[in-house]
Design a protein around this motif. Sequence first.
Motif, PDB file in Angstrom:
ATOM      1  N   GLY A  27     -23.221 104.062 -41.464  1.00 32.31           N
ATOM      2  CA  GLY A  27     -23.185 103.796 -42.891  1.00 32.31           C
ATOM      3  C   GLY A  27     -23.537 102.358 -43.219  1.00 32.31           C
ATOM      4  N   TYR A  28     -23.017 101.412 -42.427  1.00 37.16           N
ATOM      5  CA  TYR A  28     -23.314  99.998 -42.665  1.00 37.16           C
ATOM      6  C   TYR A  28     -24.799  99.700 -42.509  1.00 37.16           C
ATOM      7  CZ  TYR A  28     -18.488  98.264 -42.890  1.00 37.16           C
ATOM      8  OH  TYR A  28     -17.200  97.996 -43.278  1.00 37.16           O
ATOM      9  N   PHE A  29     -25.423 100.274 -41.470  1.00 37.83           N
ATOM     10  CA  PHE A  29     -26.803  99.919 -41.172  1.00 37.83           C
ATOM     11  C   PHE A  29     -27.826 100.848 -41.818  1.00 37.83           C
ATOM     12  CE2 PHE A  29     -24.542  97.657 -37.827  1.00 37.83           C
ATOM     13  CZ  PHE A  29     -25.193  96.417 -37.857  1.00 37.83           C
ATOM     14  N   SER A  30     -27.354 101.907 -42.498  1.00 41.24           N
ATOM     15  CA  SER A  30     -28.275 102.716 -43.291  1.00 41.24           C
ATOM     16  C   SER A  30     -28.337 102.216 -44.728  1.00 41.24           C
ATOM     17  CB  SER A  30     -27.839 104.189 -43.274  1.00 41.24           C
ATOM     18  OG  SER A  30     -26.557 104.352 -43.857  1.00 41.24           O
ATOM     19  N   THR A  31     -27.517 101.224 -45.045  1.00 42.10           N
ATOM     20  CA  THR A  31     -27.538 100.551 -46.344  1.00 42.10           C
ATOM     21  C   THR A  31     -27.742  99.058 -46.078  1.00 42.10           C
ATOM     22  OG1 THR A  31     -25.135 100.222 -46.324  1.00 42.10           O
ATOM     23  CG2 THR A  31     -25.962 102.262 -47.323  1.00 42.10           C
ATOM     24  N   PRO A  32     -28.025  98.263 -47.103  1.00 41.96           N
ATOM     25  CA  PRO A  32     -28.273  96.831 -46.880  1.00 41.96           C
ATOM     26  C   PRO A  32     -27.034  96.010 -46.551  1.00 41.96           C
ATOM     27  CG  PRO A  32     -29.258  97.600 -48.953  1.00 41.96           C
ATOM     28  CD  PRO A  32     -28.330  98.662 -48.487  1.00 41.96           C
ATOM     29  N   ILE A  33     -25.829  96.615 -46.574  1.00 45.30           N
ATOM     30  CA  ILE A  33     -24.605  95.829 -46.475  1.00 45.30           C
ATOM     31  C   ILE A  33     -24.564  94.979 -45.207  1.00 45.30           C
ATOM     32  CG2 ILE A  33     -22.096  95.952 -46.260  1.00 45.30           C
ATOM     33  CD1 ILE A  33     -22.137  98.409 -48.014  1.00 45.30           C
ATOM     34  N   ALA A  34     -24.758  95.597 -44.041  1.00 42.54           N
ATOM     35  CA  ALA A  34     -24.670  94.862 -42.777  1.00 42.54           C
ATOM     36  C   ALA A  34     -25.763  93.814 -42.681  1.00 42.54           C
ATOM     37  CB  ALA A  34     -24.762  95.837 -41.601  1.00 42.54           C
ATOM     38  N   TYR A  35     -26.971  94.171 -43.090  1.00 38.87           N
ATOM     39  CA  TYR A  35     -28.085  93.232 -42.992  1.00 38.87           C
ATOM     40  C   TYR A  35     -27.879  92.030 -43.911  1.00 38.87           C
ATOM     41  CZ  TYR A  35     -30.200  97.332 -40.823  1.00 38.87           C
ATOM     42  OH  TYR A  35     -30.445  98.414 -40.033  1.00 38.87           O
ATOM     43  N   VAL A  36     -27.400  92.296 -45.125  1.00 42.08           N
ATOM     44  CA  VAL A  36     -27.165  91.198 -46.062  1.00 42.08           C
ATOM     45  C   VAL A  36     -26.069  90.277 -45.523  1.00 42.08           C
ATOM     46  CG1 VAL A  36     -26.275  90.630 -48.354  1.00 42.08           C
ATOM     47  CG2 VAL A  36     -27.964  92.439 -48.091  1.00 42.08           C
ATOM     48  N   PHE A  37     -24.992  90.851 -45.000  1.00 39.89           N
ATOM     49  CA  PHE A  37     -23.920  90.032 -44.447  1.00 39.89           C
ATOM     50  C   PHE A  37     -24.452  89.135 -43.327  1.00 39.89           C
ATOM     51  CE2 PHE A  37     -20.904  89.365 -40.999  1.00 39.89           C
ATOM     52  CZ  PHE A  37     -19.873  88.697 -41.655  1.00 39.89           C
ATOM     53  N   ALA A  84     -16.057  97.545 -39.077  1.00 39.44           N
ATOM     54  CA  ALA A  84     -16.248  96.319 -39.865  1.00 39.44           C
ATOM     55  C   ALA A  84     -16.175  95.084 -38.978  1.00 39.44           C
ATOM     56  CB  ALA A  84     -15.198  96.248 -40.968  1.00 39.44           C
ATOM     57  N   TRP A  85     -15.271  95.116 -37.998  1.00 40.88           N
ATOM     58  CA  TRP A  85     -15.140  93.981 -37.073  1.00 40.88           C
ATOM     59  C   TRP A  85     -16.387  93.831 -36.212  1.00 40.88           C
ATOM     60  CZ3 TRP A  85     -10.061  93.216 -33.746  1.00 40.88           C
ATOM     61  CH2 TRP A  85      -9.860  91.844 -33.539  1.00 40.88           C
ATOM     62  N   VAL A  86     -16.989  94.945 -35.828  1.00 37.26           N
ATOM     63  CA  VAL A  86     -18.225  94.896 -35.048  1.00 37.26           C
ATOM     64  C   VAL A  86     -19.348  94.221 -35.853  1.00 37.26           C
ATOM     65  CG1 VAL A  86     -20.091  96.312 -34.083  1.00 37.26           C
ATOM     66  CG2 VAL A  86     -17.709  96.866 -33.566  1.00 37.26           C
ATOM     67  N   PHE A 114     -13.407  84.839 -34.030  1.00 37.28           N
ATOM     68  CA  PHE A 114     -13.383  86.295 -33.867  1.00 37.28           C
ATOM     69  C   PHE A 114     -12.055  86.872 -34.367  1.00 37.28           C
ATOM     70  CE2 PHE A 114     -11.992  89.748 -30.989  1.00 37.28           C
ATOM     71  CZ  PHE A 114     -12.914  90.720 -31.334  1.00 37.28           C
ATOM     72  N   PHE A 115     -10.946  86.288 -33.941  1.00 37.86           N
ATOM     73  CA  PHE A 115      -9.642  86.799 -34.362  1.00 37.86           C
ATOM     74  C   PHE A 115      -9.373  86.506 -35.834  1.00 37.86           C
ATOM     75  CE2 PHE A 115      -8.653  86.868 -29.755  1.00 37.86           C
ATOM     76  CZ  PHE A 115      -8.143  88.153 -29.679  1.00 37.86           C
ATOM     77  N   MET A 116      -9.840  85.368 -36.329  1.00 36.80           N
ATOM     78  CA  MET A 116      -9.646  85.063 -37.742  1.00 36.80           C
ATOM     79  C   MET A 116     -10.408  86.060 -38.616  1.00 36.80           C
ATOM     80  SD  MET A 116     -10.289  81.483 -39.786  1.00 36.80           S
ATOM     81  CE  MET A 116     -12.014  81.424 -39.292  1.00 36.80           C
ATOM     82  N   ALA A 117     -11.619  86.409 -38.212  1.00 37.85           N
ATOM     83  CA  ALA A 117     -12.383  87.421 -38.939  1.00 37.85           C
ATOM     84  C   ALA A 117     -11.629  88.745 -38.956  1.00 37.85           C
ATOM     85  CB  ALA A 117     -13.761  87.597 -38.323  1.00 37.85           C
ATOM     86  N   GLY A 118     -11.005  89.093 -37.810  1.00 38.79           N
ATOM     87  CA  GLY A 118     -10.216  90.322 -37.756  1.00 38.79           C
ATOM     88  C   GLY A 118      -9.055  90.299 -38.729  1.00 38.79           C
ATOM     89  N   GLY A 119      -8.397  89.140 -38.872  1.00 32.06           N
ATOM     90  CA  GLY A 119      -7.303  89.023 -39.823  1.00 32.06           C
ATOM     91  C   GLY A 119      -7.765  89.230 -41.250  1.00 32.06           C
ATOM     92  N   TYR A 120      -8.868  88.580 -41.617  1.00 29.61           N
ATOM     93  CA  TYR A 120      -9.420  88.771 -42.961  1.00 29.61           C
ATOM     94  C   TYR A 120      -9.818  90.231 -43.194  1.00 29.61           C
ATOM     95  CZ  TYR A 120      -9.814  83.713 -43.877  1.00 29.61           C
ATOM     96  OH  TYR A 120      -9.559  82.387 -44.118  1.00 29.61           O
ATOM     97  N   LEU A 121     -10.424  90.846 -42.182  1.00 27.70           N
ATOM     98  CA  LEU A 121     -10.865  92.240 -42.313  1.00 27.70           C
ATOM     99  C   LEU A 121      -9.684  93.187 -42.495  1.00 27.70           C
ATOM    100  CD1 LEU A 121     -13.626  92.252 -39.546  1.00 27.70           C
ATOM    101  CD2 LEU A 121     -14.010  92.664 -41.973  1.00 27.70           C
ATOM    102  N   ALA A 122      -8.586  92.939 -41.768  1.00 31.51           N
ATOM    103  CA  ALA A 122      -7.406  93.794 -41.911  1.00 31.51           C
ATOM    104  C   ALA A 122      -6.828  93.691 -43.318  1.00 31.51           C
ATOM    105  CB  ALA A 122      -6.352  93.411 -40.873  1.00 31.51           C
ATOM    106  N   ILE A 123      -6.824  92.491 -43.879  1.00 30.44           N
ATOM    107  CA  ILE A 123      -6.355  92.315 -45.254  1.00 30.44           C
ATOM    108  C   ILE A 123      -7.255  93.073 -46.218  1.00 30.44           C
ATOM    109  CG2 ILE A 123      -6.025  90.629 -47.107  1.00 30.44           C
ATOM    110  CD1 ILE A 123      -5.272  88.582 -44.943  1.00 30.44           C
TER     111      ILE A 123
END
Length: 618
Positions: free
Chosen positions: A388-398, A477-479, A514-523
């Motif tokens: 889903g992420y890579f069939s839309t622009p979301i992952a690429y834009v990020f 999302a973390w990937v 890496f872990f900080m990104a995981g914390g933000y993603l969990a929130i």
Amino acid sequence: MTRRNRTHLRRLRSEVPHGAGFKYDFPDAPSREAMAMTTMVAANSLSKRFGHLLAVDDLSLTVDRGEVLGFLGPNGSGKSTTMKMITGFLTPSAGSVEICGIDVATRPIDAQRRLGYLPEGAPAYADLTPGTYLKFIADVRRLHGALGRLAIDGAVALTNIADVLDQPIETLSKGYKRRVGLAQALLHDPDVLILDEPTDGLDPNQKHEVRSLIRAMSQDKAIIISTHILDEVETVCDRSLIIADGRIVAQGTPRELERRSRYFNAVSLTFASGGADTVHAELEALPDVAAVEARNGGSDKVELVALARDGRDILSCIAPKARQRGWSVEQLQLLRGHLDDVFRTVTAGVHDADEVPTRAPSRIDAAAPRGSMPLRDVWTICRRELIGYFSTPIAYVFIVVFLAAMGAFTFFLGGFFTRGQATLDSFFRFHPWLYLFLIPAITMRLWAEERKSGSIELLLTLPVSTSSAVLGKFVAAWVVATLGLLLTTTIWLTVNYLGSPDNAAIATGYLGSFFMAGGYLAIGAFVSATTRNQVIAFIVTAVLCFVFTASGLSVVLEFFSGWAPRAVLDAVANFSFLEHFRKVSRGVVDLRDIVFFISTIVFFLFANVVAVEHRKNT
């Protein structure tokens, strides 16, 4: 049902050995005794409240193997709520449901392995193609390799969607979307099928084909169909149940319901204009005629409809009288009864308590845990999310924005070249603030889109635990975030080319990021589960992440230092992502910092599970 469909259905039966194939190739497979059982669905005294609204009130029903039950009722009558409770999506306020003898409340995953469900509107993942979507469903159903391909081929053939297998689902017509939804419900050849408006949006030929398919499959299944098409009840259903205000008001075979119509055994007589003037009174005088209705028969003709008293046989006395009196009848017809007439009558507030099976209610205050969390299920959900992420622009834009911003911040705002030092301090300094705005863009769709599109109902009625779904979405999302982080290692290579940096410190900086990104993603995942509006999810996530980031800033600590004790200052500072990440990014590896990020991730993932379970029941 076409010859090709019958061939595929026979192939599914013949190529997969009974008791060992895709239909029962699951843990805790039902015994032969369970397979031979008659009652496949048993709902006992179901009730459901939403606040002060009683949507379903002490409703009981059973469906046997080989039976198709038509589920009828006006809008807001409680049909969809009842079906959602039967599938395990909603938790009853009282009562219980069993699927093939399995209690849905205590063993939801096992029960959902035995049923196929087409929710209202046939929600699916619009960013997938039907082929990819069915592959995802097959993986969730543990149908892998040749077994999965056989199941997919059979479902595609039965629903005739081969022509659109590689088109995005969002581009399909309403009819094709409905057939894709039906295909996923049929994929694993379940014992129980629950179909909410299965022919809605189909053309007459497609409706005929789906109805024929349902009749063919009903020989060894229990099928519940919610429909507003009364002709469909007569064509497909063995028995019908009509619900109003959350209660059963009528049930029986189509023929039994027709007998409740005021037009059952009525006689219609058509006359030329003026030929019925004297007949009307003579019909009313007959002892078994309750009333006579006069209608416009069209083309200057008049139709008289004699209504039978208590459904008695009045044709046997009207026909001889017509011959005897020489009535100029152009057409004489016996009426069977109208289901729509029965429907209007019983849903207008007439409740027949004798129609409702009486059993002792069992109170259910909370749903049981939805089973274990096998890694295979987590990976299946994760893979679907990545598609889903890579069939839309979301992952690429990020990724593009993250790389461009980090390059600009590091080399320009951070003064990388002017400082002339072989270090990435300026690079890591901006990570928390960049994540603050980019991470919510990834997470805002995780659950909000599922709720908005209705696909959450499909996801949570598949044999996958809520915790597996939550973790799978989070890992995906973390990937994506990690992929963007890894692509910045070119900056690491650049600083090694220009000097001799402390690579151990840089490595720990990447680990901390890496872990900080995981914390933000969990929130963000937790916030997304509390709303169906992606904009609200983005804003609230950004605010919460800012709070966790800014709590360690000196300006915040100075605000508390004037009146708060030292323990409060330390507590506020310890909640700061910025404070913990700053230490790690400088090469100081303190286990407490890593534990902080991991604890934050675990806490908000647990909150995510609770939010998903709570929101689906409100």
